[in-house]
Design a protein around this motif. Structure first.
Motif, short mmCIF file in Angstrom:
data_model
loop_
_atom_site.label_atom_id
_atom_site.label_comp_id
_atom_site.label_asym_id
_atom_site.label_seq_id
_atom_site.Cartn_x
_atom_site.Cartn_y
_atom_site.Cartn_z
N ALA A 79 0.84 -1.20 0.00
CA ALA A 79 0.00 0.00 0.00
C ALA A 79 0.87 1.25 0.00
CB ALA A 79 -0.94 -0.01 1.20
N GLU A 80 1.92 1.24 0.82
CA GLU A 80 2.81 2.41 0.88
C GLU A 80 3.43 2.70 -0.47
OE1 GLU A 80 5.72 1.75 3.93
OE2 GLU A 80 4.21 1.80 5.52
N ASN A 81 3.61 1.66 -1.29
CA ASN A 81 4.22 1.84 -2.59
C ASN A 81 3.19 1.97 -3.71
OD1 ASN A 81 7.38 1.56 -2.57
ND2 ASN A 81 6.58 0.22 -0.98
N ASP A 82 1.94 2.23 -3.33
CA ASP A 82 0.86 2.37 -4.31
C ASP A 82 0.70 1.16 -5.20
OD1 ASP A 82 0.21 4.91 -3.46
OD2 ASP A 82 1.78 5.81 -4.71
N LEU A 83 0.95 -0.01 -4.66
CA LEU A 83 0.77 -1.22 -5.46
C LEU A 83 -0.53 -1.90 -5.05
CD1 LEU A 83 4.43 -2.53 -5.30
CD2 LEU A 83 3.21 -1.89 -7.39
N THR A 84 -1.28 -2.33 -6.06
CA THR A 84 -2.56 -2.98 -5.77
C THR A 84 -2.50 -4.48 -6.04
OG1 THR A 84 -3.24 -2.46 -8.01
CG2 THR A 84 -3.95 -0.93 -6.30
N THR A 85 -1.29 -4.96 -6.28
CA THR A 85 -1.12 -6.38 -6.61
C THR A 85 -1.75 -7.27 -5.54
OG1 THR A 85 1.05 -5.58 -7.27
CG2 THR A 85 0.61 -7.94 -7.54
N PRO A 86 -2.70 -8.14 -5.92
CA PRO A 86 -3.33 -9.00 -4.92
C PRO A 86 -2.37 -10.07 -4.37
CG PRO A 86 -4.18 -9.48 -7.12
CD PRO A 86 -3.28 -8.29 -7.26
N VAL A 87 -2.56 -10.37 -3.10
CA VAL A 87 -1.72 -11.38 -2.43
C VAL A 87 -2.56 -12.62 -2.15
CG1 VAL A 87 -0.36 -11.90 -0.36
CG2 VAL A 87 -0.35 -9.58 -1.32
N VAL A 88 -2.07 -13.78 -2.54
CA VAL A 88 -2.74 -15.02 -2.15
C VAL A 88 -1.77 -15.88 -1.34
CG1 VAL A 88 -4.30 -15.04 -4.13
CG2 VAL A 88 -2.14 -16.26 -4.29
N LEU A 89 -2.33 -16.64 -0.42
CA LEU A 89 -1.52 -17.52 0.42
C LEU A 89 -1.93 -18.96 0.17
CD1 LEU A 89 -1.96 -15.66 3.86
CD2 LEU A 89 -0.14 -15.31 2.19
N GLY A 90 -0.98 -19.86 0.30
CA GLY A 90 -1.33 -21.27 0.16
C GLY A 90 -0.50 -22.06 1.15
N GLY A 91 -1.04 -23.15 1.65
CA GLY A 91 -0.24 -23.99 2.53
C GLY A 91 -1.08 -24.64 3.59
N SER A 92 -0.54 -25.72 4.11
CA SER A 92 -1.32 -26.55 5.02
C SER A 92 -1.47 -25.95 6.41
CB SER A 92 -0.66 -27.91 5.13
OG SER A 92 0.68 -27.74 5.54
N VAL A 93 -0.56 -25.02 6.78
CA VAL A 93 -0.62 -24.54 8.16
C VAL A 93 -1.72 -23.52 8.41
CG1 VAL A 93 1.82 -24.91 8.71
CG2 VAL A 93 1.10 -22.75 7.69
N ILE A 94 -2.37 -23.06 7.35
CA ILE A 94 -3.35 -21.99 7.52
C ILE A 94 -4.71 -22.58 7.90
CG2 ILE A 94 -4.30 -19.90 6.47
CD1 ILE A 94 -2.08 -20.19 4.33
N THR A 95 -5.13 -22.31 9.10
CA THR A 95 -6.40 -22.88 9.57
C THR A 95 -7.58 -22.02 9.12
OG1 THR A 95 -6.44 -21.59 11.59
CG2 THR A 95 -5.22 -23.66 11.66
N ALA A 96 -8.78 -22.50 9.41
CA ALA A 96 -9.99 -21.75 9.03
C ALA A 96 -9.99 -20.38 9.70
CB ALA A 96 -11.23 -22.54 9.41
N ALA A 97 -9.64 -20.34 10.99
CA ALA A 97 -9.64 -19.06 11.71
C ALA A 97 -8.59 -18.12 11.11
CB ALA A 97 -9.36 -19.30 13.19
N ASP A 98 -7.41 -18.67 10.79
CA ASP A 98 -6.36 -17.84 10.18
C ASP A 98 -6.84 -17.29 8.85
OD1 ASP A 98 -4.71 -18.68 12.22
OD2 ASP A 98 -3.82 -20.31 11.04
N THR A 99 -7.56 -18.13 8.11
CA THR A 99 -8.02 -17.72 6.79
C THR A 99 -8.90 -16.48 6.90
OG1 THR A 99 -7.92 -19.99 6.01
CG2 THR A 99 -9.28 -18.46 4.73
N SER A 100 -9.87 -16.52 7.80
CA SER A 100 -10.74 -15.33 7.87
C SER A 100 -9.97 -14.13 8.38
CB SER A 100 -12.01 -15.60 8.69
OG SER A 100 -11.78 -16.59 9.64
#
Ligand SMILES: Nc1nc2c(ncn2[C@@H]2O[C@H](COP(=O)(O)OP(=O)(O)OP(=O)(O)O)[C@@H](O)[C@H]2O)c(=O)[nH]1
Ligand SMILES: [Mg+2]
Lengths: 135, 323, 535
Positions: A79-100
């Motif tokens: 955001a500070e660099n005026d970039l709107t590039t979307p970020v996606v995450l993938g991986g087994s450690v991300i739980t449902a609560a982390d996801t939201s």
């Protein structure tokens, strides 16, 4: 049509690279150009790579909990660099609560270990298309 | 839309060509790579901006250490005051069009410098180069970079296109490829200005160099320089950089003096891109049955009428520059 | 759903017949437990219950003091073997206060930067009785143990325990130490050589095929790469003039255990035979202890699913049973939540209980090698043995393993395996219950899920502690000793262990010592480009 460009990397000393490599190969099979930056990434480094490489999407593979701290840093720096590039995450450690939690902070997509590859490809394609429209 | 954006990025309000801020460079390269409609503007800008830049071609078999070497070489040049850009090319899949661009990986460590680095997929380009290699190199030169390093896909012998667009050409080899020396004799080895024996830390280096010397001595033509490097540690890199710096600027250096052959390649490529684009744009207006000659002819006429490939003055302009 | 119809094979592609008869097996049928070539394992020690093995459990969290409390807790609860794992930074030879480690200190293991950390970690632990297996860079684990022993006034000759030696593969398949392979390999040999002289009871070389096969290598690839490394390190150690029988018995094998039941059992049997024949015929070992391989195993985390975690308990049971039948010296069953988090203490206990049920209730371990003589198992053992040997020879014919590693040859094998595995799962060629068949909706899949939500926070105090330590010590001493390390690396005759120990005693950290070693090879002191070299 220009191929979608996506950065794939991992934060900090999170080193379980297998998933990132397998996904990269699948994304490339789906016609995307994967800028593979691999391990040992920091938000600072990713942002400067995003600028030089002009990727449409940033994909982070997560196998340790480091992403919980690094992801908000990355979002802020983009955001500070005026970039709107979307970020996606993938991986087994991300739980449902982390996801939201992550989505709430502004992450554009989270893929768990059971997300089918087609769905990942579709989501990334949609994100990349949305970005091109914005510009 | 892109054109407006580009206009604003590249030109001052008065119309003078300017150097855009670094954060926009990546986006501009994407346009150079993919947007034929924007090319005339880009080239007009480049013609005003470009000064002499050295285009350094780096080729060699997969895994020989090209990227690692470029990482070190770029840093060496950066620290001696040059402004360095790297275009690292990996193959697009013929089948899917996708690619995994992995060269950045080897150049990451150390970071924190001004070197501009861009990974490119070939996107249909032949001979180890991306379709838009030269255009992108020219844009980088327009940004004020004076050392532009191009890493080819690394298909080895068939990476001959690099010699048409760069000078000097570095052929990176690694010890333990004894059999391949034979194979290398043809192809790009003929065009190399330096043969870099990389991974000189490996025990089989002496043996390899001896075999290389032997292969060279059998050659009638001019023999390229042979230099040893260990890219992981940086040994030999200063010597390589020194050799490049001392080398007289050859007939192929820089854009103001591209060889006629390279210039023709370049123009053909530009023309091809725009022609293709013209077809894409007019495909709705006319039939597309490949065996229907009448429809096809109509379609070609439509392209010409649409003047998408028109404005040959843009090309004239370019010609002045490259010849 | 199902993949294309093909002839049945094992996971690694060995064709399977519908039934096996006597004609399918060689005269190997005459082999006996406790005898060369040790295919059937060791004979149980007189008095000990047959088939007993050490039940291990991973530990390590936060700083040394916190992990020390964990170790004492486990010992008080009857654990015979301890397994200490370093956190991410420690495994990569980076100190806790390195900028890239700011969010990972102490979360996936214990943070160990200084020699004194090991004294803290092992405080009050009888190092001559408890065998501690360390998943920490070996040269540092060894010097740390020596330091702890000196503090406790324990003679080195009585120290037990083990370290892993993965010089050829670590950079590609696990934690990158950013060292040239030749240096990593030399450090391994230095450790083995040093222990052969000073720590005769210590397992100075555990060949860990677990970590590098977790990306999806087949059983055959796993063993082949394992033996390539064993042969490489044994060859290098012998070249130092160290006799084979003084260190061969200090080699142990830590294998993966995947889901293909009979293939995994046959793999372990083949590994024992391969080791014995190599040690005897290729290296001239004669002491029976040099020939009978000590095998330990972790069950595969890759086979576990994030979906329906309870199913992983069943998988652990099948795998644990395979290991019990194969006759291993120690095992560890991966925690059922490993598919989606760093294992929780609850899940560890289930793993331990699984082992205890197999051992105490099922009765499968009353006799040694109970599957010996099975036509299927013997046939698979022979087939795996010959396929592994063929692959070892193929790799060796390509050149020096150090060169192959430097060229990325092994990395390519790992990557190909990962892609192949991914493809097999996606195409359904490899059926995984709950993942690509018999799936359950997310709403229904709630059992044991809540465990995943508790997390270990990075230990930020630890970062501050190490940063403060740097200011408190004598920098002159540190720099002087780091120079000695630098010089020792430059001297091909020197064993690096004493220099590492001296530097550690002067207060140099692991990150600094590793940096000095890299620098001696012309590599950057800090491979990630953040820190300046003090040299
Ligand atoms: N021992 C040694 N290894 C090197 C040296 N230079 C590069 N390598 C290693 O060789 C491998 C391949 O290096 P890269 O730089 O990716 O090679 P490349 O030619 O760019 O490869 P492609 O882009 O895939 O064609 C890496 O593992 C490097 O670390 C060297 O001087 N010595
Ligand atoms: Mg490369």
């Amino acid at each position: 049509m220009q191929p979608i460009r996506i950065l794939v990397g991992m934060f900090g000393v999170d080193q379980h690279e297998v998933g990132a490599l397998a996904v990269s190969s699948a994304l490339s099979d789906a016609g995307m150009e994967v800028v593979y930056v691999g391990r040992f990434q920091t938000p600072e480094r990713i942002v400067s790579t995003v600028q030089d490489e002009d990727v449409d999407v940033i994909g982070i593979s997560c196998h340790s909990w480091e992403y919980i701290e690094y992801t908000p840093e990355l979002l802020r720096l983009l955001a500070e660099n005026d970039l709107t590039t979307p970020v996606v995450l993938g991986g087994s450690v991300i739980t449902a609560a982390d996801t939201s939690d992550m989505i709430g902070q502004g992450v554009a997509g989270v893929f768990g270990p059971s997300t089918p590859m087609e769905l990942i490809i579709d989501d990334i394609t949609a994100l990349a298309a949305g970005r091109n429209l914005r510009e | 839309m892109t054109t407006d954006w580009l206009q604003e990025a590249l030109f001052e309000p008065g119309g003078k060509a300017a150097v855009p801020p670094r954060r926009l460079w990546g986006r501009i390269l994407s346009i150079a790579e993919a947007d034929a409609a924007a090319l005339p503007r880009l080239l007009e800008w480049a013609q005003e901006r470009v000064r002499c830049a050295l285009l350094i071609g780096v080729t060699g078999a997969p895994g020989a250490g090209k990227s690692t070497l470029i990482g070190k070489l770029a840093r060496q040049m950066d620290s001696s005051g040059h402004r360095v850009g790297v275009l690292a090319i990996d193959p697009s899949s013929d089948r899917t069009g996708g690619a995994v661009l992995g060269d950045r990986l080897r150049m990451e460590a150390g970071g924190g410098d001004d070197i501009f680095f861009r990974s490119m997929a070939t996107r249909g380009g032949r001979g180890g180069l991306a379709r838009a290699t030269v255009i992108c190199a020219q844009v980088l030169a327009g940004f004020g970079l004076d050392r532009i390093i191009i890493e080819t896909t690394g298909t080895g012998q068939t990476d001959t296109a690099i010699a048409a667009v760069s000078d000097p050409v570095l052929l990176v080899t690694e010890p333990g490829q004894g059999d391949e020396i034979q194979a290398m004799k043809a192809g790009v080895m003929e065009r190399a200005d330096v043969i870099v024996v990389n991974k000189a830390d490996l025990p089989s280096t002496d043996h390899f160099c001896a075999a290389l010397d032997l292969a060279m001595s059998a050659r009638a033509s001019e023999v390229p320089q042979i230099l040893r490097t260990t890219s992981t540690s940086g040994e030999g890199i200063a010597e390589l950089a020194g050799w490049i710096a001392r080398r007289p600027v050859g007939p192929r250096s820089g854009f103001t003096s591209l060889s006629p052959e390279a210039a023709t390649d370049y123009l053909t490529e530009l023309f091809r891109v725009r022609l293709r684009d013209g077809f894409d744009r007019t495909s709705d207006d006319a039939g597309s049955d490949p065996f229907d000659i009448v429809a096809l002819t109509t379609r070609i006429d439509a392209v010409i009428d649409s003047r998408v490939i028109g404005r040959l003055t843009d090309l004239d302009l370019l010609e002045k520059e490259v010849t | 759903m199902t993949g294309p119809r093909t002839e049945p094979t094992t996971r690694s592609g060995i064709p399977l017949k519908t039934s096996y008869e006597a004609v399918d097996v060689s005269d190997r049928m005459l082999e006996r437990p406790g005898e060369y070539p040790f295919t059937r394992g060791r004979l149980t020690r007189p008095g000990a219950a047959a088939g007993g093995w050490i039940h291990r459990e991973l530990s390590g969290e936060g700083g040394p003091a916190q992990s020390n409390r964990q170790l004492h807790y486990l010992l008080e609860h009857g654990q015979a073997g301890l397994d200490v794992i370093g956190d991410g930074p420690t495994q990569s030879m980076l100190d806790a206060d390195h900028p890239l480690c700011r969010h990972s200190v102490g979360t996936q293991g214990v943070s160990l930067c200084r020699l004194s950390d090991y004294a803290g970690l092992f405080a009050g632990i009888p190092l001559d009785q408890v065998s501690i297996s360390s998943s920490v860079p070996a040269a540092f684990a060894l010097t740390g143990l020596i330091h702890a022993a000196e503090q406790a006034e324990m003679p080195l000759g009585r120290l037990r325990g083990s370290v892993l030696q993965p010089p050829l593969y670590a950079n590609d398949a696990a934690y990158d130490s950013f060292m040239p392979i030749s240096l990593a390999s030399r450090l391994s040999v230095d450790t083995i050589a040093f222990c052969a002289e000073h720590l005769p009871k210590f397992h100075s070389y555990v060949e860990d095929t677990y970590f590098f096969s977790e990306g999806g290598l087949s059983a055959i690839e796993e063993l082949a790469l394992g033996f390539v490394q064993i042969r490489h390190l044994v060859g290098q150690t012998l070249a130092r003039g160290i006799p084979i029988d003084s260190f061969a018995s200090r080699i142990a094998l830590l294998v993966n255990c995947s889901m293909d039941f009979f293939e995994e059992i046959a793999k372990i049997r083949a590994a024992r035979r391969l080791f014995a024949t190599m040690m005897r015929t290729d290296y001239g070992a004669t002491d029976p202890r040099s020939l009978s391989l000590n095998v330990t195993s972790h069950t595969s985390g890759l086979t576990l699913t994030a979906e329906q975690p309870i199913n992983n308990v069943v998988r652990g049971t099948v795998q644990g049973l395979a290991l019990a039948l194969a006759g291993v010296q120690a095992m560890e069953i991966s925690a059922f939540d490993e598919g989606f988090r760093t294992p929780s203490p609850e899940a560890h206990v289930v793993g331990l209980r699984t082992q205890q049920i197999i051992e105490k209730e099922s009765g499968v371990t009353r006799s040694s090698d109970p599957l010996g003589g099975s036509h299927l198992v013997e046939s698979l053992t022979d087939e795996i043995e010959s396929r592994v040997l063929a692959m070892v020879h193929e790799i060796e014919s390509l050149g020096d393993p150090i060169e192959l590693a430097e060229r990325g040859h092994f990395r390519q094998i790992f990557t190909n395996a990962a892609v192949r595995y991914q493809h097999q799962v996606e195409s359904g060629e490899l059926q995984i219950v709950g993942k690509n068949c018999y799936r359950m909706s997310d709403e229904d899949d709630r059992l044991l899920r809540d465990i995943a939500e508790t997390k270990i926070e990075p230990d930020r105090d630890r970062i501050a502690e190490i940063a403060a330590f740097r200011k408190s010590r004598s920098n002159d001493d540190v720099v002087r000793q780091l120079r000695v390390v630098l010089a020792s690396v430059g001297d091909p005759e020197a064993n690096l262990i004493p220099a590492v120990l001296d530097a550690g005693n002067a207060g140099a950290t692991m990150g600094e010592i590793a940096g000095a070693m890299r620098q001696a090879h012309g590599h950057p002191f800090d491979p990630l480009g953040y820190l300046k070299s003090p040299l």
